[in-house]
Design a protein around this motif. Structure first.
Motif, PDB file in Angstrom:
ATOM      1  N   ILE A 180       0.846  -1.192   0.000  1.00  0.00           N
ATOM      2  CA  ILE A 180       0.000   0.000   0.000  1.00  0.00           C
ATOM      3  C   ILE A 180       0.883   1.244   0.000  1.00  0.00           C
ATOM      4  O   ILE A 180       1.881   1.317   0.721  1.00  0.00           O
ATOM      5  CB  ILE A 180      -0.953  -0.013   1.203  1.00  0.00           C
ATOM      6  N   GLU A 181       0.543   2.203  -0.853  1.00  0.00           N
ATOM      7  CA  GLU A 181       1.300   3.434  -1.089  1.00  0.00           C
ATOM      8  C   GLU A 181       2.579   3.193  -1.886  1.00  0.00           C
ATOM      9  O   GLU A 181       3.370   4.122  -2.072  1.00  0.00           O
ATOM     10  CB  GLU A 181       1.617   4.187   0.209  1.00  0.00           C
ATOM     11  N   SER A 182       2.772   1.980  -2.365  1.00  0.00           N
ATOM     12  CA  SER A 182       3.841   1.703  -3.313  1.00  0.00           C
ATOM     13  C   SER A 182       3.233   1.661  -4.717  1.00  0.00           C
ATOM     14  O   SER A 182       2.058   1.997  -4.898  1.00  0.00           O
ATOM     15  CB  SER A 182       4.551   0.401  -2.967  1.00  0.00           C
ATOM     16  N   TYR A 183       4.022   1.228  -5.693  1.00  0.00           N
ATOM     17  CA  TYR A 183       3.596   1.296  -7.093  1.00  0.00           C
ATOM     18  C   TYR A 183       3.797  -0.024  -7.818  1.00  0.00           C
ATOM     19  O   TYR A 183       4.760  -0.756  -7.545  1.00  0.00           O
ATOM     20  CB  TYR A 183       4.382   2.374  -7.843  1.00  0.00           C
ATOM     21  N   CYS A 184       2.888  -0.292  -8.720  1.00  0.00           N
ATOM     22  CA  CYS A 184       3.056  -1.301  -9.754  1.00  0.00           C
ATOM     23  C   CYS A 184       3.157  -0.530 -11.068  1.00  0.00           C
ATOM     24  O   CYS A 184       2.181   0.097 -11.494  1.00  0.00           O
ATOM     25  CB  CYS A 184       1.879  -2.277  -9.777  1.00  0.00           C
TER      26      CYS A 184
ATOM     27  N   ILE B  20      -4.381   5.210 -11.190  1.00  0.00           N
ATOM     28  CA  ILE B  20      -3.327   5.774 -12.030  1.00  0.00           C
ATOM     29  C   ILE B  20      -2.858   7.092 -11.424  1.00  0.00           C
ATOM     30  O   ILE B  20      -3.663   7.948 -11.058  1.00  0.00           O
ATOM     31  CB  ILE B  20      -3.850   6.005 -13.458  1.00  0.00           C
ATOM     32  N   ASP B  21      -1.552   7.240 -11.306  1.00  0.00           N
ATOM     33  CA  ASP B  21      -0.994   8.483 -10.791  1.00  0.00           C
ATOM     34  C   ASP B  21      -0.736   9.415 -11.980  1.00  0.00           C
ATOM     35  O   ASP B  21       0.347   9.404 -12.579  1.00  0.00           O
ATOM     36  CB  ASP B  21       0.302   8.209 -10.026  1.00  0.00           C
ATOM     37  N   TYR B  22      -1.736  10.207 -12.319  1.00  0.00           N
ATOM     38  CA  TYR B  22      -1.631  11.083 -13.484  1.00  0.00           C
ATOM     39  C   TYR B  22      -0.644  12.226 -13.258  1.00  0.00           C
ATOM     40  O   TYR B  22      -0.178  12.832 -14.237  1.00  0.00           O
ATOM     41  CB  TYR B  22      -3.001  11.648 -13.844  1.00  0.00           C
ATOM     42  N   ALA B  23      -0.316  12.526 -12.004  1.00  0.00           N
ATOM     43  CA  ALA B  23       0.664  13.578 -11.743  1.00  0.00           C
ATOM     44  C   ALA B  23       2.026  13.184 -12.311  1.00  0.00           C
ATOM     45  O   ALA B  23       2.797  14.052 -12.752  1.00  0.00           O
ATOM     46  CB  ALA B  23       0.772  13.841 -10.246  1.00  0.00           C
TER      47      ALA B  23
ATOM     48  N   SER C 184      -0.119   6.502 -18.096  1.00  0.00           N
ATOM     49  CA  SER C 184      -1.206   5.774 -17.412  1.00  0.00           C
ATOM     50  C   SER C 184      -0.753   4.426 -16.874  1.00  0.00           C
ATOM     51  O   SER C 184      -1.575   3.587 -16.530  1.00  0.00           O
ATOM     52  CB  SER C 184      -2.426   5.581 -18.342  1.00  0.00           C
ATOM     53  N   GLY C 185       0.568   4.251 -16.790  1.00  0.00           N
ATOM     54  CA  GLY C 185       1.107   2.972 -16.320  1.00  0.00           C
ATOM     55  C   GLY C 185       1.680   3.014 -14.912  1.00  0.00           C
ATOM     56  O   GLY C 185       2.087   1.979 -14.386  1.00  0.00           O
ATOM     57  N   TYR C 186       1.728   4.197 -14.314  1.00  0.00           N
ATOM     58  CA  TYR C 186       2.223   4.306 -12.933  1.00  0.00           C
ATOM     59  C   TYR C 186       1.028   4.122 -11.995  1.00  0.00           C
ATOM     60  O   TYR C 186       0.256   5.050 -11.748  1.00  0.00           O
ATOM     61  CB  TYR C 186       2.894   5.658 -12.726  1.00  0.00           C
ATOM     62  N   LEU C 187       0.870   2.913 -11.509  1.00  0.00           N
ATOM     63  CA  LEU C 187      -0.289   2.549 -10.688  1.00  0.00           C
ATOM     64  C   LEU C 187       0.088   2.571  -9.212  1.00  0.00           C
ATOM     65  O   LEU C 187       0.946   1.799  -8.765  1.00  0.00           O
ATOM     66  CB  LEU C 187      -0.792   1.156 -11.071  1.00  0.00           C
TER      67      LEU C 187
END
Length: 256
Positions: free
Chosen positions: A188-192, A234-237, A249-252
């Motif tokens: 949680i709060e990490s990224y795939c 998705i982290d759009y920032a 759109s791939g930084y989840l």
């Protein structure tokens, strides 16, 4: 937030709406893909085959998350493995400095696990000879094979913070299977991070000899995956910050 951080956030909000910037970026992106621009970069002597912007984004994420384990599918020449291993080494060094301890490089706290269906002998030899090799484990086999998935899950046991990077076969079915196999290992709060979502945004003629293309690629897999879960967003920032990226759109980010 500091004043600088607030200013940066405002710049990113403006960049996300800047259509002139997006058009210029898209034109440059198309030309860089045609010219194999991303193949020109090395990390500590090994080809990394990434845009500098994505390398910087991964550095920021690794520093923020401080993972105990990074799982990466797709090894190629090993530059990305070595890059992430070097970032983990810096985290271990910072921990040692803060604790007033002496860091033993022979006993790394943090590790990276790479999976590839074909680890070519010359690449394996170069990776294993690299100073970062002590932080790197590799599994040869399909990332979606049940026995490989089992090995990865076994390796992940005990890790408190995990970051996942998916960058192997770019077909919809393969990437979706990887997401189903490994996304839940993300803390949680990490990224795939799902690479090469940019394929969906490219002209179909740019991938004549590949099994993936428009409608069949990592971005379509991400879209399908997000319809099945509310654990990621998705982290759009990051998209607004990078502009040039193979992973729009791939930084989840895992939110729950």
């Amino acid at each position: 937030m500091t004043d600088f951080e607030r200013e940066a956030a405002a710049r990113l909000e403006a960049a996300a709406k800047n259509t002139d910037l997006h058009a210029a970026t898209a034109a440059f992106r198309d030309e860089t893909i045609k010219s194999l621009y991303s193949y020109n970069f090395f990390w500590q002597g090994r080809p990394i085959i990434q845009y500098p912007q994505d390398i910087m984004a991964m550095q920021e994420l690794i520093w923020a998350v401080k993972p105990d384990l990074i799982i990466e599918t797709g090894i190629a020449h090993g530059g990305s493995l070595i890059f992430m291993a070097s970032q983990l080494a810096q985290l271990d060094l910072c921990d040692a400095i803060e604790a007033g301890d002496v860091m033993d490089p022979a006993v790394p706290k943090r590790r990276i696990l790479g999976i590839d269906i074909d680890i070519r002998a010359h690449n394996r030899e170069a990776i294993e000879a690299h100073p970062m090799a002590g932080r790197i484990d590799m599994i040869e086999g399909s990332s979606i094979a049940p026995e490989v998935i089992a090995q990865v899950h076994a390796a992940a046991k005990g890790a408190k913070k995990i970051l996942v990077s998916l960058d192997s076969n770019h077909t919809h079915d393969h990437v979706l299977a990887e997401l189903e196999a490994y996304a839940d290992l993300t803390s949680i709060e990490s990224y795939c991070v799902v690479f090469d979502t940019v394929v969906e945004d490219m002209d179909a003629s740019m991938f004549p000899d590949r099994p993936w293309g428009q409608g069949n690629n990592p971005k379509t897999a991400v879209q399908a995956f997000l319809q099945t879960t509310d654990h990621f967003e998705i982290d759009y920032a990051i998209d607004a910050k990078l502009q040039m990226s193979v992973a729009p759109s791939g930084y989840l980010r895992r939110v729950k």
